[in-house]
Design a protein around this motif. Sequence first.
Motif, mmCIF file in Angstrom:
data_model
loop_
_atom_site.group_PDB
_atom_site.id
_atom_site.type_symbol
_atom_site.label_atom_id
_atom_site.label_comp_id
_atom_site.label_asym_id
_atom_site.label_seq_id
_atom_site.Cartn_x
_atom_site.Cartn_y
_atom_site.Cartn_z
ATOM 1 N N MET A 1 0.837 -1.160 -0.015
ATOM 2 C CA MET A 1 -0.105 -0.022 -0.121
ATOM 3 C C MET A 1 0.976 1.209 0.044
ATOM 4 S SD MET A 1 -2.856 0.866 2.745
ATOM 5 C CE MET A 1 -3.759 2.425 2.584
ATOM 6 N N ALA A 2 0.446 2.199 -0.789
ATOM 7 C CA ALA A 2 1.328 3.500 -0.758
ATOM 8 C C ALA A 2 1.269 4.365 0.441
ATOM 9 C CB ALA A 2 0.708 4.432 -1.989
ATOM 10 N N GLY A 3 1.936 5.273 0.652
ATOM 11 C CA GLY A 3 1.911 5.886 1.701
ATOM 12 C C GLY A 3 0.803 6.794 1.978
ATOM 13 N N PRO A 4 0.385 7.517 3.072
ATOM 14 C CA PRO A 4 -0.701 8.268 3.097
ATOM 15 C C PRO A 4 -0.630 9.142 2.189
ATOM 16 C CG PRO A 4 0.875 8.744 4.946
ATOM 17 C CD PRO A 4 1.436 7.496 4.163
ATOM 18 N N LEU A 5 -1.754 9.699 1.514
ATOM 19 C CA LEU A 5 -1.921 10.651 0.593
ATOM 20 C C LEU A 5 -1.927 11.969 1.152
ATOM 21 C CD1 LEU A 5 -4.807 9.417 -1.404
ATOM 22 C CD2 LEU A 5 -2.592 8.733 -1.871
ATOM 23 N N GLY A 6 -1.169 12.779 0.652
ATOM 24 C CA GLY A 6 -1.117 14.352 1.149
ATOM 25 C C GLY A 6 0.172 14.214 1.982
ATOM 26 N N VAL A 42 7.941 4.934 1.358
ATOM 27 C CA VAL A 42 6.570 5.020 1.585
ATOM 28 C C VAL A 42 5.778 5.536 0.361
ATOM 29 C CG1 VAL A 42 6.659 7.343 2.392
ATOM 30 C CG2 VAL A 42 4.915 5.734 3.121
ATOM 31 N N LEU A 43 6.517 6.489 -0.604
ATOM 32 C CA LEU A 43 5.878 6.805 -1.709
ATOM 33 C C LEU A 43 5.704 5.768 -2.835
ATOM 34 C CD1 LEU A 43 7.846 10.479 -1.915
ATOM 35 C CD2 LEU A 43 5.651 9.901 -0.740
ATOM 36 N N LEU A 73 8.016 12.473 -7.515
ATOM 37 C CA LEU A 73 7.954 14.017 -6.445
ATOM 38 C C LEU A 73 7.830 14.732 -7.745
ATOM 39 C CD1 LEU A 73 10.841 13.817 -3.890
ATOM 40 C CD2 LEU A 73 8.292 13.895 -3.564
ATOM 41 N N VAL A 74 8.673 14.387 -8.850
ATOM 42 C CA VAL A 74 8.498 15.423 -10.203
ATOM 43 C C VAL A 74 7.395 15.384 -10.783
ATOM 44 C CG1 VAL A 74 9.727 16.073 -12.254
ATOM 45 C CG2 VAL A 74 11.316 15.618 -10.439
ATOM 46 N N LEU A 75 6.606 14.262 -11.034
ATOM 47 C CA LEU A 75 5.592 13.950 -11.532
ATOM 48 C C LEU A 75 4.303 14.457 -10.777
ATOM 49 C CD1 LEU A 75 6.387 10.444 -13.413
ATOM 50 C CD2 LEU A 75 5.807 12.542 -14.701
ATOM 51 N N GLY A 76 4.543 14.345 -9.604
ATOM 52 C CA GLY A 76 3.521 14.736 -8.756
ATOM 53 C C GLY A 76 3.182 16.322 -8.865
ATOM 54 N N GLY A 77 4.566 16.924 -8.838
ATOM 55 C CA GLY A 77 4.239 18.424 -8.971
ATOM 56 C C GLY A 77 3.974 18.824 -10.416
ATOM 57 N N ARG A 78 4.163 18.085 -11.309
ATOM 58 C CA ARG A 78 3.899 18.448 -12.748
ATOM 59 C C ARG A 78 2.335 18.286 -13.112
ATOM 60 N NH1 ARG A 78 7.131 18.780 -17.685
ATOM 61 N NH2 ARG A 78 5.731 19.153 -19.270
ATOM 62 N N THR A 79 1.658 17.261 -12.360
ATOM 63 C CA THR A 79 0.324 16.927 -12.599
ATOM 64 C C THR A 79 -0.617 17.192 -11.686
ATOM 65 O OG1 THR A 79 0.716 14.671 -11.501
ATOM 66 C CG2 THR A 79 1.219 14.635 -13.784
ATOM 67 N N LEU A 86 0.046 8.360 -7.477
ATOM 68 C CA LEU A 86 0.395 8.082 -8.893
ATOM 69 C C LEU A 86 0.828 6.160 -9.060
ATOM 70 C CD1 LEU A 86 3.325 10.675 -9.646
ATOM 71 C CD2 LEU A 86 0.958 10.716 -10.480
ATOM 72 N N SER A 87 0.206 6.141 -10.368
ATOM 73 C CA SER A 87 0.030 4.736 -10.921
ATOM 74 C C SER A 87 0.943 4.759 -12.228
ATOM 75 C CB SER A 87 -1.127 4.124 -10.706
ATOM 76 O OG SER A 87 -1.961 4.485 -11.450
ATOM 77 N N PHE A 88 1.481 3.691 -12.676
ATOM 78 C CA PHE A 88 2.288 3.635 -13.965
ATOM 79 C C PHE A 88 1.633 2.289 -14.658
ATOM 80 C CE2 PHE A 88 4.442 5.817 -10.704
ATOM 81 C CZ PHE A 88 4.946 7.029 -11.547
ATOM 82 N N ASP A 89 1.546 2.444 -15.866
ATOM 83 C CA ASP A 89 1.326 1.447 -16.832
ATOM 84 C C ASP A 89 2.410 0.882 -17.484
ATOM 85 O OD1 ASP A 89 0.315 -0.348 -18.878
ATOM 86 O OD2 ASP A 89 -0.972 0.854 -19.787
ATOM 87 N N ARG A 90 2.812 -0.321 -17.447
ATOM 88 C CA ARG A 90 4.016 -0.673 -17.887
ATOM 89 C C ARG A 90 3.921 -1.384 -19.064
ATOM 90 N NH1 ARG A 90 5.208 0.275 -12.374
ATOM 91 N NH2 ARG A 90 7.071 1.306 -12.009
ATOM 92 N N THR A 91 2.800 -1.561 -19.827
ATOM 93 C CA THR A 91 2.473 -2.392 -20.830
ATOM 94 C C THR A 91 3.540 -2.306 -22.018
ATOM 95 O OG1 THR A 91 0.321 -2.554 -20.374
ATOM 96 C CG2 THR A 91 0.890 -3.168 -22.628
ATOM 97 N N CYS A 92 3.937 -2.946 -22.531
ATOM 98 C CA CYS A 92 5.123 -2.979 -23.779
ATOM 99 C C CYS A 92 4.274 -2.559 -24.978
ATOM 100 C CB CYS A 92 5.748 -4.166 -23.956
ATOM 101 S SG CYS A 92 6.858 -3.916 -25.382
ATOM 102 N N ALA A 93 4.603 -1.574 -25.533
ATOM 103 C CA ALA A 93 3.789 -1.169 -26.945
ATOM 104 C C ALA A 93 3.987 -1.980 -28.185
ATOM 105 C CB ALA A 93 4.197 0.437 -27.106
ATOM 106 N N HIS A 94 5.250 -2.717 -27.877
ATOM 107 C CA HIS A 94 5.550 -3.580 -29.085
ATOM 108 C C HIS A 94 5.168 -5.060 -28.893
ATOM 109 C CE1 HIS A 94 7.831 -0.223 -30.108
ATOM 110 N NE2 HIS A 94 8.356 0.084 -29.038
ATOM 111 N N CYS A 95 5.184 -5.733 -27.638
ATOM 112 C CA CYS A 95 4.843 -7.157 -27.740
ATOM 113 C C CYS A 95 3.607 -7.273 -26.654
ATOM 114 C CB CYS A 95 5.846 -7.703 -27.123
ATOM 115 S SG CYS A 95 6.389 -7.676 -25.155
ATOM 116 N N GLY A 96 3.041 -6.171 -25.894
ATOM 117 C CA GLY A 96 1.947 -6.435 -25.086
ATOM 118 C C GLY A 96 2.276 -6.839 -23.716
ATOM 119 N N ASP A 97 3.476 -7.072 -23.436
ATOM 120 C CA ASP A 97 3.824 -7.682 -22.106
ATOM 121 C C ASP A 97 3.507 -6.453 -21.160
ATOM 122 O OD1 ASP A 97 5.679 -9.799 -20.667
ATOM 123 O OD2 ASP A 97 6.049 -7.744 -19.698
ATOM 124 N N LEU A 98 3.152 -6.667 -19.779
ATOM 125 C CA LEU A 98 2.533 -6.155 -18.742
ATOM 126 C C LEU A 98 3.685 -5.435 -17.905
ATOM 127 C CD1 LEU A 98 -0.899 -7.589 -17.759
ATOM 128 C CD2 LEU A 98 -0.545 -5.863 -19.527
#
Length: 258
Positions: A1-6, A42-43, A73-79, A86-98
Amino acid sequence: MAGPLGTVPAADPAVRAAGRSEASAADVWYVGVDQVPESLAVLLDDRDRARGRRILREADRQRFLAAWVLARLVLGGRTGVDPAALSFDRTCAHCGDLTHGKPVVETAGAGPDFSLSHVGGLAVVAVSDRAVGIDIEDAATGEQPLTSALTERERATCASYADFARLWTRKEALLKAVGKGLGIHPRRIEVLDSTPAALPEELGRSGDFALCDLPLPAPYVGALAVRGPRPDLSVHEGAELVGEAARLVCGGRSSVRG
């Protein structure tokens, strides 16, 4: 589980100022691996903490932690999204591996593109509204250059490991920008200056990308690649950003917003 939001500001003013919205902008942040305390794990989410535990060497685990804490930290500030949310999709655009694709921010919808790299005692993150890739190397390692990765013209310009490292980071940054990794042999790419001199057909035309060598603390060298014309590049030292996050986490402030 991620750290406490905020726990950490979602939109630090320094990051908002650096994270300009113009499509021509690209921002690079760097931090010393030893400047990122373990408390900031924790992040990370459960998946990334599990990835970190599977890394055998402690030094490699520390580099992994530093790069992903800085990225959040940088992406949190940007978005404007809490870094821990934040969560991330790591699906390969070329073979579909997740699991092994170029990470994409999914929490913030159509978020910015980003890339990260770490070596030795340094971690870096690049963010742009265009496809972006970054790579760094320690130019003082004294390793044997992998000359098989260079074209004939590149080899002619390569008199030292530092020369090789500069060429290698350009190639790797370009491959990261298109999400190919080393699926394409680096020798098929020629990167003598800020515009690739030669690209394999599956990557497009050489004029489709721009390369920027990065001003980093010695002995590190690095390169940024973006799709399109040369960006308005800004490079930032991230120790203060990380330090502020560590103070907030250690202080237990659960509702601090930037």
